[in-house]
Design an enzyme around this catalytic site. Structure first.
Site, short mmCIF file in Angstrom:
data_model
loop_
_atom_site.label_atom_id
_atom_site.label_comp_id
_atom_site.label_asym_id
_atom_site.label_seq_id
_atom_site.Cartn_x
_atom_site.Cartn_y
_atom_site.Cartn_z
N GLY A 26 -25.96 -1.96 -14.67
CA GLY A 26 -27.21 -2.05 -13.94
C GLY A 26 -27.10 -3.26 -13.03
N ASP A 105 -20.46 -7.53 -19.72
CA ASP A 105 -21.55 -7.55 -18.76
C ASP A 105 -20.95 -7.40 -17.38
OD1 ASP A 105 -23.85 -8.03 -17.36
OD2 ASP A 105 -23.87 -10.20 -17.74
N MET A 162 -41.06 -1.25 -18.33
CA MET A 162 -42.16 -0.35 -18.66
C MET A 162 -43.51 -1.07 -18.53
SD MET A 162 -41.13 2.72 -19.23
CE MET A 162 -42.56 3.46 -20.03
N ASP A 163 -43.49 -2.39 -18.72
CA ASP A 163 -44.74 -3.16 -18.60
C ASP A 163 -45.33 -3.03 -17.20
OD1 ASP A 163 -42.34 -4.60 -17.95
OD2 ASP A 163 -43.57 -6.41 -17.67
N LEU A 464 12.18 -5.60 13.89
CA LEU A 464 11.18 -5.14 14.84
C LEU A 464 11.75 -4.11 15.82
CD1 LEU A 464 9.70 -8.63 15.77
CD2 LEU A 464 8.57 -6.87 14.42
N GLY A 466 13.06 -2.95 19.14
CA GLY A 466 13.71 -3.73 20.21
C GLY A 466 14.51 -4.90 19.70
N SER A 537 11.33 0.02 9.27
CA SER A 537 10.96 -0.13 7.84
C SER A 537 10.24 -1.44 7.57
CB SER A 537 12.19 0.01 6.94
OG SER A 537 13.29 -0.73 7.39
#
Lengths: 625, 298
Positions: A26, A105, A162-163, A464, A466, A537
């Site tokens: 919750g 919790d 509920m109150d 890379l 190139g 790669s």
């Protein structure tokens, strides 16, 4: 004296206590922290100094107008206390005369699926909070789905506040009916709904007088009487993952571990998996010395009548009820890593006491945790959940997760960062793997290589675009050719014209691109060829995959290390220009990362060395090995 | 059906064995207190009939109670285990003490720096500690396996999720693990277990007549002549015991009649102060433990 007798009784009673682990789901808004804080307060696990701190904090930080704010008892780390939300899994402890409780919790916010799954993995029961004013929310559905996914069978729906709804029975009944209808779809059947007010303490410890229409137990009464989940595991066939082989001297050889299911008596026949070897139990050493029976959950050390080879990661099972053994599975995967899960990328799986290589062969679909819809997906992002087919590099004994958490649940570890990036639950073994056997062939790799008079190697050029990979690889192949060596050059661009024509440049596609090339490279090694692979790669993980496929000794990683600025200046195909103009997406070095090798076998700096001398150096290095 | 203590015991033994199975050079931090006593007892069970395949390490501050040091040496001898004692040479050289330098610097030099030195010196890649999650609010979220950088720093973002009983022990070179097998035990569990298993503990936990002075509402024991007495201060004999043990000038005693384990447990049930209150180093600002942890305090 009288006090002492009472104490004796007390200690006797304490020894009979059992342990229930539960999770609370919750958000702060549902009053979850208040509920847990209040349980701690009411069961008197707090001391005066902590209460004093609580009073001070309540006045300074509280949201209850200076009244005790129980939520402050459980909101942990300093940073999050200021934000007013909990952002991790916290474990709390309290006890009554009947039971000790460990509460996981966890927060309810959408981005924290990871935390909830973690907390739920060890829970016997879940308490799902619903704000009576709000009714069922998307998060209620999400929590319930995760609870069912992790195999928690008992759910308590705490209809809180509920109150604020005048303790109205109809409000509660409507929420209950709606929840039960929804939960049935998830297969959750053991549900207890309790109307309460954590703030006022209604139905928390004792049944509240404010809601005479509710005849069920209070939350604590229910938690005290809920059955423990390990009853099921106790009745299942015996399983002991071997955690550690204990050899303190030449006369003792014991197999230590915690019993994951069932029980076993001295003299019974066992089977070791995956080897299938059998023996009988000679002795059982438990926490209090020799014992006749090993029970579910106990930490034991077994000795056997025969000397058979058993190591960490093996599983000892009852001889006539062994688990299945397989290396391909359907499984649910919960992703917890910052980097997405990519099918084809190699990861590590830890299951039982075994760690092995794993990859996801097919991602069948992902699940929207709010709507429970199945969606097509190519990757899994942080906090996403998917169903996939997994392949392992060796067969393992297992049970479906639904039958046993310990022999069917696993974590996924990233090979490079070492982070825990996922968790999973095995469903079943895929038939495919069992029916496709490796065809034994008489002429093997060694024979083919011998005929060619060479040692097959895989030269993996990475760098890379190139950087000069293809130029150098081409020169190397020419030189080897001139020396009478049998070679083949797999070039990135060329392969993308055929075999990998269907792949683009997204991260997932790049991984698949490399996986296929690595597999083709392996076939060529098997054919006895010196195989040159020239591919950007960019990711370490895939280069590691290629290395593991080729075998460590056969694989040479050659890093063509050209600075980005120089490669961009060369730009032989005009690709950098296009990428800079935004016409080319996911271009390595521009808007897609390149992970340089950490320990390449060879490093070529093309700003200092010509392609010709580099090629010569590579050939020399290769032939010297 | 296992009782809650049997469950905790099995879980802790599994954690201890996992470290030995997966780490290269583990060590058990032995602080001589009741939690260390339980942890050591569990380690003895985990490897029976053999002995735990790792040494004990005590990071000494030179300010521990004399009875603690005597008990430490007896325990190692009784169990036949290797005991390493590390004393930070810088602390010796600078004569660090809690009176002139304050508890914060004292703790940093002797304990935090001393621990780092000892771990680096021996190249330990995993260290067991007796910390429990119920001790302090920020510890409620501590993992059982907590990863530390090569500088021993704790980074909350690097901590790994722990599911089921699967612990990820992988680490890079230089990184190390702190492992807390007693994570899920509470103080009451510890005492009940000590009682049931008859585990020997330092006699300071039991009430006896001891010389003490009262400072800022705290009873400090005059364990040796190094405790400077303030003007007008004279030690008085009182029946006291300690709920937690550390450096004697920083550890508060409580008035107590509890001179047996049974009596301690009974006293605990009516006690209204938590054990950390006796540790003077924690009583600065809230969140202080978390800060210390990031700096490498255990």
């Amino acid at each position: 004296m009288n006090a002492m007798t009472n104490l004796d009784q007390y200690l006797q009673q304490q020894q009979r206590k059992d342990l229930l682990r539960f999770i609370t789901c919750g958000s702060v808004d549902d009053g979850k922290s208040t509920l847990i804080g209040r349980l701690l307060y009411e069961t008197k696990v707090l001391f005066e100094d902590q209460l004093g701190q609580l009073e001070v904090d309540s006045k300074k930080l509280g949201t209850q107008g200076g009244e005790l704010d129980f939520a402050l008892l459980v909101d942990g780390l300093a940073a999050e206390r200021e934000q007013g939300i909990t952002i991790d899994v916290a474990y709390r402890f309290f006890a009554t005369d009947k039971r000790k409780f460990i509460v996981a919790d966890t927060p309810g916010h959408e981005q924290y699926t990871r935390n909830m799954v973690t907390g739920a993995s060890t829970a016997d029961l879940a308490v799902i909070l619903i704000d009576a004013r709000q009714g069922l929310l998307a998060q209620t559905r999400r929590h319930s789905f995760l609870v069912s996914l992790l195999g928690i069978r008992q759910v308590v729906v705490a209809v809180n506040k509920m109150d604020l709804m005048d303790y109205s029975e109809s409000v509660f009944r409507d929420i209950e009916a709606e929840y039960r209808a929804f939960a049935a779809k998830l297969g959750l059947t053991d549900i207890r709904c309790i109307p309460l007010s954590a703030l006022k303490g209604d139905n928390l410890l004792e049944r509240s007088e404010a809601m005479p229409w509710y005849q069920g137990p209070s939350l604590l009464q229910h938690l005290e009487s809920a059955p423990l989940d390990d009853g099921r595991a106790s009745r299942a066939p015996f399983r002991l993952p071997v955690q550690w082989v204990n050899r303190p001297n030449l006369d003792f050889r014991g197999f230590a571990g915690n019993v994951a299911a069932g029980s076993l008596r001295v003299g019974e026949s066992i089977r070791v998996l995956p080897s299938g070897k059998q023996s009988r139990v000679a002795g059982i050493l438990g926490m209090a010395g020799e014992q006749q029976e090993a029970l579910c959950g106990q930490a034991v050390t077994l000795t056997l009548e025969d000397e058979i080879d058993i190591s960490r990661g093996d599983l000892i099972a009852l001889a006539d009820a062994p688990p299945a053994v397989a290396d391909q599975f359907e499984a649910t995967l919960v992703w917890m890593g910052e980097e997405p899960m990519l099918p084809g990328r190699p990861y590590l799986m830890k299951i039982g006491c075994r760690t092995l290589a794993m990859s996801c062969a097919t991602l069948k679909h992902k699940v929207d945790v709010n709507s429970l819809e199945q969606l097509a997906a190519r990757t899994l992002q942080l906090n996403e959940i998917g169903v996939c087919n997994l392949g392992l590099d060796q067969p393992i004994p297992f049970d479906p997760y639904a039958d046993n958490r310990d022999t069917g649940g696993f974590i996924v570890i990233d090979r490079l960062s070492n982070q825990t990036v996922g968790a999973g639950m095995l469903h079943f073994a895929l038939r495919r793997a069992q029916n496709v056997h490796w065809q034994a062939i008489d002429v093997d790799a060694a024979a083919r290589a011998a005929l060619k008079g060479q040692t097959p190697r895989m030269l993996w050029f990475t760098g890379l675009s190139g950087a000069g990979k293809s130029t150098i690889a081409n020169l190397v192949e020419r030189k080897l050719n001139a020396l009478g060596r049998h070679t083949y050059l797999l070039d990135g661009d060329n392969v993308r014209h055929g075999l990998n024509r269907d792949l683009g440049f997204s991260e997932a596609d790049r991984v698949e691109n490399i996986r296929r090339v690595a597999e083709v490279g392996r076939l060529m090694l098997d054919a006895g060829l010196i195989t040159l692979v020239s591919f950007i790669s960019p990711f370490r993980a895939e280069r590691e995959l290629a290395r593991s496929l080729a075998g460590d000794g056969a694989f040479l990683e050659i890093f063509v290390d050209t600075p980005l600025a120089l490669a961009e200046q060369r730009d032989p195909k005009g690709l950098y220009q296009k990428a800079r103009r935004g016409e080319l997406k996911n271009f390595t070095g521009i808007d897609s990362p390149y992970e340089p090798p950490l320990a390449p076998d060879l490093r070529i700096d093309t700003s200092r060395e010509s392609a010709e001398t580099a090629a010569e150096r590579i050939v020399e290095y290769l032939l010297a090995r | 059906m296992l009782t809650h203590l049997q469950r905790l015991e099995a879980e802790s033994v599994q954690i201890i064995r996992e470290v030995v199975a997966e780490c290269e050079n583990p060590v058990m931090l032995y602080s001589i207190g009741k939690d260390s006593a339980v942890m050591l007892h569990l380690a003895m069970k985990a490897f029976a009939p053999g002995k735990p395949p790792f040494p004990l390490l005590h990071v000494d501050t030179t300010w521990k109670f004399r009875e603690m040091i005597a008990f430490r040496d007896q325990t190692a001898q009784r169990l036949g285990l290797e005991l390493l004692v590390h004393v930070n040479p810088e602390g010796v050289e600078r004569g660090i003490n809690p009176f002139e330098h304050g508890s914060a610097l004292h703790t940093d030099v002797w304990k935090t720096q001393g621990l780092k030195q000892a771990l680096d010196l021996h190249g330990f890649d995993a260290a067991f500690g007796g910390a429990r999650r119920d001790e302090e609010k920020s510890r409620a979220k501590e993992r059982v396996f907590s990863i530390r950088s090569a500088q021993h720093r704790w980074d909350p973002k690097q901590q790994r999720p722990e599911l089921w009983h699967l612990y990820n022990t992988r680490k890079r070179k230089g990184e190390s693990l702190r492992v807390f097998p007693l994570s899920n035990w509470t103080e009451l569990d510890i005492w009940q277990y000590i009682y049931l298993e008859r585990i020997p503990i330092v006699p300071l936990y039991l009430a006896a007549e001891r010389p003490v002075v009262r400072r800022d509402g705290t009873l400090i024991m005059v364990d040796d002549e190094r405790l400077p007495l303030l003007p007008g201060e004279t030690p008085e004999m009182r029946k006291v015991r300690f709920r937690t043990l550390g450096c004697y000038p920083l550890t508060g005693a409580i008035d107590s009649e509890a001179d047996s384990l049974e009596a301690i447990i009974q006293e605990m049930l009516v006690s209204r102060t938590s054990e950390r209150q006796g540790r003077l180093i924690d009583s600065d600002s809230a969140g202080s433990m978390e800060k210390k942890k990031q700096e490498g305090y255990f």
